[in-house]
Structures are given as structure tokens and as C-alpha cells.
Design a protein around this motif. Sequence first.
Motif, mmCIF file in Angstrom:
data_model
loop_
_atom_site.group_PDB
_atom_site.id
_atom_site.type_symbol
_atom_site.label_atom_id
_atom_site.label_comp_id
_atom_site.label_asym_id
_atom_site.label_seq_id
_atom_site.Cartn_x
_atom_site.Cartn_y
_atom_site.Cartn_z
ATOM 1 N N LEU A 42 0.808 -1.218 0.000
ATOM 2 C CA LEU A 42 0.000 0.000 0.000
ATOM 3 C C LEU A 42 0.846 1.274 0.000
ATOM 4 O O LEU A 42 0.340 2.360 -0.249
ATOM 5 N N HIS A 43 2.120 1.142 0.291
ATOM 6 C CA HIS A 43 3.023 2.289 0.342
ATOM 7 C C HIS A 43 4.437 1.746 0.286
ATOM 8 O O HIS A 43 4.673 0.660 0.796
ATOM 9 N N ILE A 57 7.705 -0.026 3.782
ATOM 10 C CA ILE A 57 6.545 -0.647 3.147
ATOM 11 C C ILE A 57 5.402 -0.737 4.140
ATOM 12 O O ILE A 57 5.591 -1.135 5.292
ATOM 13 N N VAL A 58 4.225 -0.349 3.693
ATOM 14 C CA VAL A 58 2.982 -0.610 4.411
ATOM 15 C C VAL A 58 2.297 -1.705 3.602
ATOM 16 O O VAL A 58 2.128 -1.578 2.388
ATOM 17 N N ALA A 59 1.963 -2.804 4.258
ATOM 18 C CA ALA A 59 1.417 -3.953 3.548
ATOM 19 C C ALA A 59 0.160 -4.472 4.234
ATOM 20 O O ALA A 59 -0.023 -4.296 5.437
ATOM 21 N N ARG A 60 -0.673 -5.107 3.428
ATOM 22 C CA ARG A 60 -1.854 -5.779 3.967
ATOM 23 C C ARG A 60 -1.829 -7.217 3.453
ATOM 24 O O ARG A 60 -1.606 -7.467 2.274
ATOM 25 N N GLU A 79 1.183 8.460 5.851
ATOM 26 C CA GLU A 79 -0.262 8.311 6.064
ATOM 27 C C GLU A 79 -1.042 9.254 5.146
ATOM 28 O O GLU A 79 -2.017 8.855 4.510
ATOM 29 N N THR A 80 -0.597 10.493 5.069
ATOM 30 C CA THR A 80 -1.262 11.484 4.215
ATOM 31 C C THR A 80 -1.216 11.063 2.758
ATOM 32 O O THR A 80 -2.203 11.170 2.033
ATOM 33 N N ARG A 86 -6.137 7.637 -2.025
ATOM 34 C CA ARG A 86 -7.348 6.820 -1.805
ATOM 35 C C ARG A 86 -7.035 5.333 -1.685
ATOM 36 O O ARG A 86 -7.735 4.485 -2.227
ATOM 37 N N ILE A 87 -5.958 5.028 -0.969
ATOM 38 C CA ILE A 87 -5.594 3.645 -0.705
ATOM 39 C C ILE A 87 -6.552 3.090 0.339
ATOM 40 O O ILE A 87 -6.784 3.714 1.373
#
Length: 98
Positions: A42-43, A57-60, A79-80, A86-87
Motif C-alpha cells: 500500500l506504500h 513498506i505498508v502492507a496488507r 499516512e497522508t 485513496r488507498i
Amino acid sequence: MAIHFAVTCSFLVAIAARAIPITTGRVRLIRELCESSRLEILHPTAPDSSHLNNSFIVARVINGTNSFLFTVDARKQAETEMLNNRIDLQSTVLSGIW
């Protein structure tokens, strides 16, 4: 930080020595882990070496109806950026740094 960096460098040197291919994680990268699970990055959109915390890394991980959001040490800028892009951050479990 110095120990973490040294371990990371050793890890990367070992990977390079064995010619193991690396995929750099970027936003919207998806990898199927098995029939019912997948990993979504996601990032970040583009890592920034001058602000490493905003480049993590931001992951799901999604497994059936359960999902786990791993934010590591994302800062306000990260975060912003995710919100502006629009993640979809909705998850069953949130896991940050502890």
C-alpha cells in the motif's frame, strides 16, 4: 539504527552473491501467496532515502475474510500520501511498530 543497517546490508550482499532476484515493493503491487491469501503493498509510491520512515513498506495480508495491516513505522507524511491516493486501509487487524 547502525545495527539494523548493518544487518540489512549483510542480507543484501548475501542475496546479490547468490543472484537471487529481488522485487522492490511499490504501491499497488499484489502477490498471491496461496489460493486464499494475498499480499498487497500500500506504500510507498517512490522511496525517499532522505526520509527512511516514510519509505517503509505498508502492507496488507488478506486471508479469506481476515486482513492484517502492517504499518511498521509509517509517519504522518506516509499516512497522508496513502489517504490522498485513496488507498483502502480497511483491515481486520492493525499491526504497527511496538
